[in-house]
Scaffold this motif. Structure first.
Motif, mmCIF file in Angstrom:
data_model
loop_
_atom_site.group_PDB
_atom_site.id
_atom_site.type_symbol
_atom_site.label_atom_id
_atom_site.label_comp_id
_atom_site.label_asym_id
_atom_site.label_seq_id
_atom_site.Cartn_x
_atom_site.Cartn_y
_atom_site.Cartn_z
ATOM 1 N N LYS A 18 15.289 22.412 52.708
ATOM 2 C CA LYS A 18 14.094 22.751 51.935
ATOM 3 C C LYS A 18 12.873 22.666 52.972
ATOM 4 C CE LYS A 18 16.745 22.051 47.621
ATOM 5 N NZ LYS A 18 17.139 21.351 46.633
ATOM 6 N N ALA A 19 12.302 21.718 53.072
ATOM 7 C CA ALA A 19 11.137 21.030 54.015
ATOM 8 C C ALA A 19 10.653 21.923 55.267
ATOM 9 C CB ALA A 19 11.209 19.574 54.915
ATOM 10 N N PHE A 20 11.661 22.794 56.019
ATOM 11 C CA PHE A 20 11.632 23.839 56.359
ATOM 12 C C PHE A 20 11.911 24.984 56.685
ATOM 13 C CE2 PHE A 20 11.357 19.806 58.708
ATOM 14 C CZ PHE A 20 10.864 19.753 59.400
ATOM 15 N N GLY A 21 12.102 25.706 55.279
ATOM 16 C CA GLY A 21 12.041 27.097 55.037
ATOM 17 C C GLY A 21 13.606 27.446 55.384
ATOM 18 N N ILE A 22 14.465 26.681 55.539
ATOM 19 C CA ILE A 22 16.409 26.908 56.106
ATOM 20 C C ILE A 22 16.851 27.192 55.287
ATOM 21 C CG2 ILE A 22 17.389 25.696 57.906
ATOM 22 C CD1 ILE A 22 15.329 24.470 58.774
ATOM 23 N N LYS A 23 18.009 28.267 55.731
ATOM 24 C CA LYS A 23 18.696 28.591 54.147
ATOM 25 C C LYS A 23 19.662 27.513 54.141
ATOM 26 C CE LYS A 23 18.166 33.259 54.724
ATOM 27 N NZ LYS A 23 18.342 34.578 54.734
ATOM 28 N N LEU A 24 20.509 27.098 53.297
ATOM 29 C CA LEU A 24 21.469 26.422 52.807
ATOM 30 C C LEU A 24 22.817 26.785 53.992
ATOM 31 C CD1 LEU A 24 21.402 25.378 49.919
ATOM 32 C CD2 LEU A 24 20.487 23.633 50.987
ATOM 33 N N ILE A 25 24.221 26.225 54.533
ATOM 34 C CA ILE A 25 24.691 27.006 54.756
ATOM 35 C C ILE A 25 26.185 27.259 53.687
ATOM 36 C CG2 ILE A 25 24.293 26.003 57.052
ATOM 37 C CD1 ILE A 25 26.992 23.892 57.254
ATOM 38 N N TYR A 26 27.075 27.790 54.014
ATOM 39 C CA TYR A 26 27.629 28.285 52.903
ATOM 40 C C TYR A 26 29.553 28.209 53.277
ATOM 41 C CZ TYR A 26 23.639 28.456 49.631
ATOM 42 O OH TYR A 26 23.165 28.523 49.066
ATOM 43 N N PHE A 27 29.999 28.254 52.805
ATOM 44 C CA PHE A 27 31.085 28.001 52.701
ATOM 45 C C PHE A 27 32.349 28.996 52.501
ATOM 46 C CE2 PHE A 27 29.867 23.993 53.959
ATOM 47 C CZ PHE A 27 30.933 24.047 55.992
ATOM 48 N N ASP A 28 33.356 29.836 53.022
ATOM 49 C CA ASP A 28 34.230 30.759 52.203
ATOM 50 C C ASP A 28 34.852 29.438 51.110
ATOM 51 O OD1 ASP A 28 33.518 32.660 53.228
ATOM 52 O OD2 ASP A 28 34.148 32.746 55.133
ATOM 53 N N LEU A 29 35.919 30.040 50.671
ATOM 54 C CA LEU A 29 36.744 29.420 49.852
ATOM 55 C C LEU A 29 37.924 29.229 50.298
ATOM 56 C CD1 LEU A 29 37.447 28.909 46.715
ATOM 57 C CD2 LEU A 29 38.656 31.109 46.653
ATOM 58 N N ASP A 30 37.927 27.728 50.070
ATOM 59 C CA ASP A 30 39.484 26.647 50.300
ATOM 60 C C ASP A 30 38.988 26.638 52.375
ATOM 61 O OD1 ASP A 30 41.116 25.069 49.708
ATOM 62 O OD2 ASP A 30 42.198 26.720 50.521
ATOM 63 N N LYS A 31 37.689 27.137 52.567
ATOM 64 C CA LYS A 31 37.598 27.069 54.171
ATOM 65 C C LYS A 31 36.695 26.263 54.927
ATOM 66 C CE LYS A 31 39.959 30.649 55.066
ATOM 67 N NZ LYS A 31 40.977 30.217 55.445
ATOM 68 N N SER A 32 36.731 25.120 55.952
ATOM 69 C CA SER A 32 35.907 24.424 56.108
ATOM 70 C C SER A 32 34.925 24.599 57.954
ATOM 71 C CB SER A 32 36.372 22.673 56.159
ATOM 72 O OG SER A 32 37.424 23.253 57.193
ATOM 73 N N ASN A 33 35.321 25.713 58.218
ATOM 74 C CA ASN A 33 34.607 26.736 59.213
ATOM 75 C C ASN A 33 33.768 26.854 59.300
ATOM 76 O OD1 ASN A 33 36.158 28.776 57.769
ATOM 77 N ND2 ASN A 33 35.441 29.858 59.422
ATOM 78 N N ILE A 34 32.599 26.573 60.817
ATOM 79 C CA ILE A 34 31.226 27.233 60.611
ATOM 80 C C ILE A 34 31.363 29.039 60.467
ATOM 81 C CG2 ILE A 34 29.321 27.382 61.702
ATOM 82 C CD1 ILE A 34 30.475 24.919 60.303
ATOM 83 N N ARG A 35 30.469 29.564 59.902
ATOM 84 C CA ARG A 35 30.666 31.280 59.053
ATOM 85 C C ARG A 35 29.252 31.519 60.827
ATOM 86 N NH1 ARG A 35 30.500 32.302 53.112
ATOM 87 N NH2 ARG A 35 27.835 32.558 53.915
ATOM 88 N N PRO A 36 29.377 32.882 60.651
ATOM 89 C CA PRO A 36 28.574 32.827 61.865
ATOM 90 C C PRO A 36 27.249 32.883 60.292
ATOM 91 C CG PRO A 36 30.316 34.606 62.291
ATOM 92 C CD PRO A 36 30.953 33.715 60.694
ATOM 93 N N ASP A 37 27.149 33.585 59.785
ATOM 94 C CA ASP A 37 25.352 32.962 59.074
ATOM 95 C C ASP A 37 25.471 31.554 59.582
ATOM 96 O OD1 ASP A 37 28.236 33.010 57.252
ATOM 97 O OD2 ASP A 37 25.724 32.883 55.516
ATOM 98 N N ALA A 38 26.164 30.687 59.008
ATOM 99 C CA ALA A 38 25.849 29.522 58.723
ATOM 100 C C ALA A 38 25.710 28.506 59.774
ATOM 101 C CB ALA A 38 26.974 28.555 57.905
#
Length: 135
Positions: A18-38
């Motif tokens: 929030k302080a630097f205007g960076i989007k939160l990272i999100y996960f797919d349902l039931d997954k913990s891998n880092i998505r390309p957008d994340a």
């Protein structure tokens, strides 16, 4: 053209994204891998941490309400560890990072057990946040 560099005042307890205007990272349902957008957003977190070499952050990961509270606590812990592992792999020292999974205990909307929600509404809860704990 000469650009003027501005200093963003941040302190422990602030949400780095929030302080630097960076989007939160999100996960797919039931997954913990880092998505390309994340990974794109994590690269921005990485950049800030390089600019502030003494900054330490706590990665706080969350789930939506689907599944049991016990399962979601474990899933959010895996998400937090996956996020930290990505940062370490990209040269952030491990001692600058802590992590915790909160399961479904800190939903950002009304999508709790028994409430009908869209996939986008559930997605908003499957996230990692970056809280500054030391500067």
């Amino acid at each position: 053209i000469e650009l003027e560099k501005t200093v963003k005042p941040v302190q422990p307890g602030d949400d780095l994204a929030k302080a630097f205007g960076i989007k939160l990272i999100y996960f797919d349902l039931d997954k913990s891998n880092i998505r390309p957008d994340a990974a794109v957003e994590l690269a921005k977190i990485l950049d800030v941490m390089e600019q502030y070499p003494t900054m330490k952050i706590d990665v706080r990961s969350h789930t939506d309400c689907r599944q049991t509270a016990k399962y979601n606590a474990a899933l959010s812990d895996r998400r937090a560890k996956s996020t930290v592992a990505w940062l370490i792999k990209n040269n952030v020292a491990a001692e600058r990072l802590t992590s915790k999974g909160f399961g479904e205990s800190q939903l950002v909307n009304q999508c709790s057990d028994g409430v009908k929600c869209t996939e986008e509404e559930h997605q908003a809860n499957r996230r990692s946040e970056f809280i500054i704990i030391e500067m």
